[in-house]
Design an enzyme around this catalytic site. Structure first.
Site, PDB file in Angstrom:
ATOM      1  N   ASP A 127       0.719  -1.166  -0.031  1.00 57.15           N
ATOM      2  CA  ASP A 127      -0.053  -0.166  -0.118  1.00 57.15           C
ATOM      3  C   ASP A 127       0.998   1.173  -0.163  1.00 57.15           C
ATOM      4  OD1 ASP A 127      -2.592  -1.264  -0.054  1.00 57.15           O
ATOM      5  OD2 ASP A 127      -2.509  -1.406   2.242  1.00 57.15           O
TER       6      ASP A 127
ATOM      7  N   ASP B 212      -6.711  -1.704  -4.758  1.00 61.55           N
ATOM      8  CA  ASP B 212      -7.886  -1.357  -3.925  1.00 61.55           C
ATOM      9  C   ASP B 212      -8.845  -0.432  -4.509  1.00 61.55           C
ATOM     10  OD1 ASP B 212      -6.427  -2.873  -1.661  1.00 61.55           O
ATOM     11  OD2 ASP B 212      -5.835  -1.112  -0.875  1.00 61.55           O
TER      12      ASP B 212
END
Length: 149
Positions: A111, A125
């Site tokens: 991330d 995502d």
């Protein structure tokens, strides 16, 4: 064909963005882009959205494989759907594959998009969230069309 092209484009954007981050940043490093509102912060997330369910790697891998298998199994039906449904499924599956690759290779999801008011996330995502939103929109649109028919 557009379905597959969109799926591959979202997946490529995810993989390239993660490659750039992992090759140019140290784990935990944060780079400010737009004042205090937008940063790139390199983290590894062993959980799901918002860091929930830490350590459930094999559950997430299994669920992702089921989703991908279902997408493959229903591929002929998916491409017969309206463009909104196809886009939603393509984005959802691409995001699922992107994060599946991370979990399989690294044991966690890479991330890096950090808005400071939201948990850190990635392109995959965004694909999953956009896919779900488009599918909901498609369902609501179809219900509305049925109501007016």
């Amino acid at each position: 064909m557009e379905f597959l092209a969109l799926l591959m484009s979202v997946l490529a954007a995810d993989r390239v963005s993660k490659l750039i981050v992992t090759e140019s940043m140290q784990l935990g490093e944060s780079i400010k882009f737009l004042g205090d509102y937008f940063h790139w912060t390199f983290i590894l997330n062993e959980g799901a959205a918002f860091g929930m369910f830490q350590g459930a790697r094999w559950i997430f891998i299994t669920l992702a494989l089921i989703i991908v298998a279902m997408g493959y199994y229903f591929r002929k039906d998916i491409v017969k759907q309206d463009w909104l449904t196809q886009c939603g499924v393509a984005c959802f599956i691409a995001g699922t594959i992107g994060n599946l690759i991370d979990r399989a290779l690294f044991g966690a999801v890479i991330d890096f998009i950090d808005l400071r008011v939201w948990p850190i996330f990635n392109v995959a995502d965004m694909g999953v969230c956009l896919g779900v939103a488009l599918l909901l929109w498609s369902i609501l649109w179809q219900k509305q069309q049925e109501k007016h028919s």
